[in-house]
Scaffold this motif. Structure first.
Motif, PDB file in Angstrom:
ATOM      1  N   ASP A 133     -27.439  65.015 -12.311  1.00 29.69           N
ATOM      2  CA  ASP A 133     -27.240  63.766 -13.055  1.00 29.69           C
ATOM      3  C   ASP A 133     -26.029  62.999 -12.546  1.00 29.69           C
ATOM      4  N   LEU A 134     -25.048  63.753 -12.017  1.00 33.98           N
ATOM      5  CA  LEU A 134     -23.768  63.169 -11.614  1.00 33.98           C
ATOM      6  C   LEU A 134     -23.401  63.652 -10.217  1.00 33.98           C
ATOM      7  N   PHE A 135     -22.971  62.709  -9.376  1.00 34.03           N
ATOM      8  CA  PHE A 135     -22.537  63.022  -8.019  1.00 34.03           C
ATOM      9  C   PHE A 135     -21.148  62.424  -7.814  1.00 34.03           C
ATOM     10  N   ILE A 136     -20.202  63.252  -7.371  1.00 36.93           N
ATOM     11  CA  ILE A 136     -18.870  62.745  -7.044  1.00 36.93           C
ATOM     12  C   ILE A 136     -18.517  63.193  -5.630  1.00 36.93           C
ATOM     13  N   GLY A 137     -18.173  62.224  -4.785  1.00 33.76           N
ATOM     14  CA  GLY A 137     -17.853  62.536  -3.404  1.00 33.76           C
ATOM     15  C   GLY A 137     -16.499  62.001  -2.986  1.00 33.76           C
ATOM     16  N   THR A 138     -15.789  62.803  -2.233  1.00 32.64           N
ATOM     17  CA  THR A 138     -14.507  62.401  -1.657  1.00 32.64           C
ATOM     18  C   THR A 138     -14.647  62.371  -0.146  1.00 32.64           C
ATOM     19  N   SER A 139     -14.243  61.274   0.474  1.00 33.47           N
ATOM     20  CA  SER A 139     -14.257  61.142   1.930  1.00 33.47           C
ATOM     21  C   SER A 139     -15.662  61.404   2.480  1.00 33.47           C
ATOM     22  N   THR A 140     -15.847  62.427   3.300  1.00 33.18           N
ATOM     23  CA  THR A 140     -17.185  62.677   3.852  1.00 33.18           C
ATOM     24  C   THR A 140     -18.206  62.921   2.741  1.00 33.18           C
ATOM     25  N   GLY A 141     -17.741  63.446   1.602  1.00 29.76           N
ATOM     26  CA  GLY A 141     -18.634  63.634   0.458  1.00 29.76           C
ATOM     27  C   GLY A 141     -19.173  62.318  -0.064  1.00 29.76           C
ATOM     28  N   ALA A 142     -18.346  61.257   0.044  1.00 31.07           N
ATOM     29  CA  ALA A 142     -18.770  59.926  -0.398  1.00 31.07           C
ATOM     30  C   ALA A 142     -19.909  59.395   0.462  1.00 31.07           C
TER      31      ALA A 142
ATOM     32  N   TYR B  41     -22.854  45.523  -4.264  1.00 29.92           N
ATOM     33  CA  TYR B  41     -23.198  46.259  -3.053  1.00 29.92           C
ATOM     34  C   TYR B  41     -22.035  46.278  -2.058  1.00 29.92           C
ATOM     35  N   ASN B  42     -21.475  45.109  -1.753  1.00 30.99           N
ATOM     36  CA  ASN B  42     -20.399  45.029  -0.766  1.00 30.99           C
ATOM     37  C   ASN B  42     -19.147  45.778  -1.217  1.00 30.99           C
ATOM     38  N   ASP B  43     -18.861  45.729  -2.510  1.00 31.83           N
ATOM     39  CA  ASP B  43     -17.705  46.465  -3.019  1.00 31.83           C
ATOM     40  C   ASP B  43     -17.910  47.970  -2.867  1.00 31.83           C
ATOM     41  N   PHE B  44     -19.123  48.436  -3.168  1.00 30.73           N
ATOM     42  CA  PHE B  44     -19.369  49.879  -3.070  1.00 30.73           C
ATOM     43  C   PHE B  44     -19.313  50.343  -1.617  1.00 30.73           C
ATOM     44  N   VAL B  45     -19.794  49.515  -0.699  1.00 32.45           N
ATOM     45  CA  VAL B  45     -19.653  49.832   0.732  1.00 32.45           C
ATOM     46  C   VAL B  45     -18.178  49.956   1.088  1.00 32.45           C
ATOM     47  N   ASP B  46     -17.372  49.009   0.597  1.00 39.93           N
ATOM     48  CA  ASP B  46     -15.927  49.057   0.852  1.00 39.93           C
ATOM     49  C   ASP B  46     -15.308  50.347   0.316  1.00 39.93           C
ATOM     50  N   TRP B  47     -15.630  50.687  -0.927  1.00 39.81           N
ATOM     51  CA  TRP B  47     -15.016  51.874  -1.538  1.00 39.81           C
ATOM     52  C   TRP B  47     -15.451  53.148  -0.819  1.00 39.81           C
ATOM     53  N   THR B  48     -16.708  53.203  -0.398  1.00 41.35           N
ATOM     54  CA  THR B  48     -17.194  54.370   0.345  1.00 41.35           C
ATOM     55  C   THR B  48     -16.441  54.506   1.665  1.00 41.35           C
ATOM     56  N   TRP B  49     -16.289  53.376   2.361  1.00 39.03           N
ATOM     57  CA  TRP B  49     -15.551  53.357   3.627  1.00 39.03           C
ATOM     58  C   TRP B  49     -14.093  53.764   3.409  1.00 39.03           C
ATOM     59  N   ILE B  50     -13.472  53.172   2.409  1.00 39.20           N
ATOM     60  CA  ILE B  50     -12.064  53.463   2.114  1.00 39.20           C
ATOM     61  C   ILE B  50     -11.873  54.942   1.777  1.00 39.20           C
ATOM     62  N   SER B  51     -12.809  55.520   1.034  1.00 42.68           N
ATOM     63  CA  SER B  51     -12.711  56.926   0.657  1.00 42.68           C
ATOM     64  C   SER B  51     -12.619  57.836   1.877  1.00 42.68           C
ATOM     65  N   CYS B  52     -13.162  57.364   3.012  1.00 43.26           N
ATOM     66  CA  CYS B  52     -13.203  58.165   4.246  1.00 43.26           C
ATOM     67  C   CYS B  52     -12.018  57.934   5.172  1.00 43.26           C
ATOM     68  N   ASN B  53     -11.201  56.926   4.891  1.00 43.16           N
ATOM     69  CA  ASN B  53     -10.162  56.520   5.834  1.00 43.16           C
ATOM     70  C   ASN B  53      -8.936  57.416   5.774  1.00 43.16           C
ATOM     71  N   PHE B  54      -8.962  58.418   6.632  1.00 46.24           N
ATOM     72  CA  PHE B  54      -7.910  59.426   6.712  1.00 46.24           C
ATOM     73  C   PHE B  54      -6.719  58.838   7.481  1.00 46.24           C
ATOM     74  N   ILE B  55      -5.760  58.304   6.717  1.00 42.56           N
ATOM     75  CA  ILE B  55      -4.564  57.740   7.344  1.00 42.56           C
ATOM     76  C   ILE B  55      -3.597  58.877   7.702  1.00 42.56           C
TER      77      ILE B  55
END
Length: 296
Positions: free
Chosen positions: A32-41, A154-168
């Motif tokens: 029912d619920l999916f939570i992803g961090t970085s590659t999980g996103a 849609y565009n915001d969620f793409v941004d957040w997914t991308w940002i979640s992966c950005n390993f600074i």
């Protein structure tokens, strides 16, 4: 409520994909619920729709150039035909000269997400009523944020997914809504506690690391390898804290947690994509999940 929570881990996400494939296709589980961090996103949108084969094809065929428009890493082959990973000093210098705040840039990853996560899939997820959440770190406010698909365009969620992966500092630092954002893994390695807060009572958690780290870090040869060791250390400490707190919280809320760990380290640099290795890790994840679930 049943939840699937996936930690960050770069290319090691292939292992998580294999675990998820066994749970979803092998056992027919529905979450029912999916939570992803970085590659999980990157994994959870297709997993939420049970499109495991589709995300497997995407992940295993993603290349370095799909991630970086300015790659801070240089890969060479030594005389023993083994890959050696170093720093691409010229690319790093170019980034500094251009006024960038990081060693490399990962704008290609956002384009790659747009190409492989069309708006039709986004709308299908919204219609499914599944709770789909990615984690991001708000560096300006020093806080972790959870971005749910139902609350995003849609565009915001793409941004957040991308940002979640950005390993600074190796990938892009992104300014959005007047704040600087980066990899969700900086704030939470694995968001089990958040899944429980949102009502999950049965949580399956994929942690892209070994359960007990006994492997010594490689020698520190330059500032970049030092940063890698520092991040590995802080990530490990944060991960353990997340798990301890989550276990205590789960007891109070009468929730169960099933953990899946990698059986070994897999790689010392998860930002390097190797299709051959990732195929092995996907199968490894499937086999680990099958063995663990069958012995439960």
């Amino acid at each position: 409520m049943k939840a699937l929570v996936i930690s960050g881990g770069g290319s090691k996400g292939a292992f998580a994909g294999g675990v998820a494939e066994y749970l979803i296709d092998g056992l027919g589980m529905d979450f029912d619920l999916f939570i992803g961090t970085s590659t999980g996103a990157l994994l959870i949108p297709y997993l939420s729709l049970r499109k495991v084969a589709a995300i497997k094809d995407i992940m295993l065929h993603t290349k370095q150039e799909d991630i970086f428009d300015n790659n801070p890493f240089k890969i060479t082959i030594d005389k023993n035909n083994k890959k050696q990973i170093g720093i691409h000093h010229l690319n790093v210098l170019k980034n500094f000269i251009s006024g960038r705040k990081t060693f490399g840039e990962s704008n290609n990853l956002r384009t790659h997400i747009l190409q492989n996560f069309p708006e039709s899939i986004f709308e299908e997820i919204k219609s499914s009523k599944k709770q789909l959440i990615v984690t991001v770190s708000n560096l300006s406010l020093s806080q972790l944020e959870y971005k749910e698909v139902s609350e995003c365009s849609y565009n915001d969620f793409v941004d957040w997914t991308w940002i979640s992966c950005n390993f600074i500092p190796f990938m892009s630092l992104v300014k959005k809504d007047n704040n600087y954002y980066a990899d969700g893994g900086l704030g939470v390695s694995v968001a089990i506690e958040e899944a429980i807060r949102r009502g999950a009572t049965e949580i399956y958690t994929i942690i892209l690391d070994v359960e007990k780290k006994q492997i010594k870090n490689k020698s520190i040869t330059n500032p970049f390898s030092l940063l890698s060791v520092i991040y590995s250390f802080t990530k490990g400490v944060l991960e353990q804290q997340n798990i301890v707190v989550a276990k205590d919280f789960a007891k109070k809320k009468d929730a169960s947690i099933t953990y899946f760990y990698t059986p070994d380290l897999l790689t010392s640099n998860a930002l390097i994509l190797d299709e051959v290795e990732m195929k092995k890790w996907w199968k490894m994840g499937y086999d680990v999940a099958k063995k663990q679930m069958n012995s439960a």
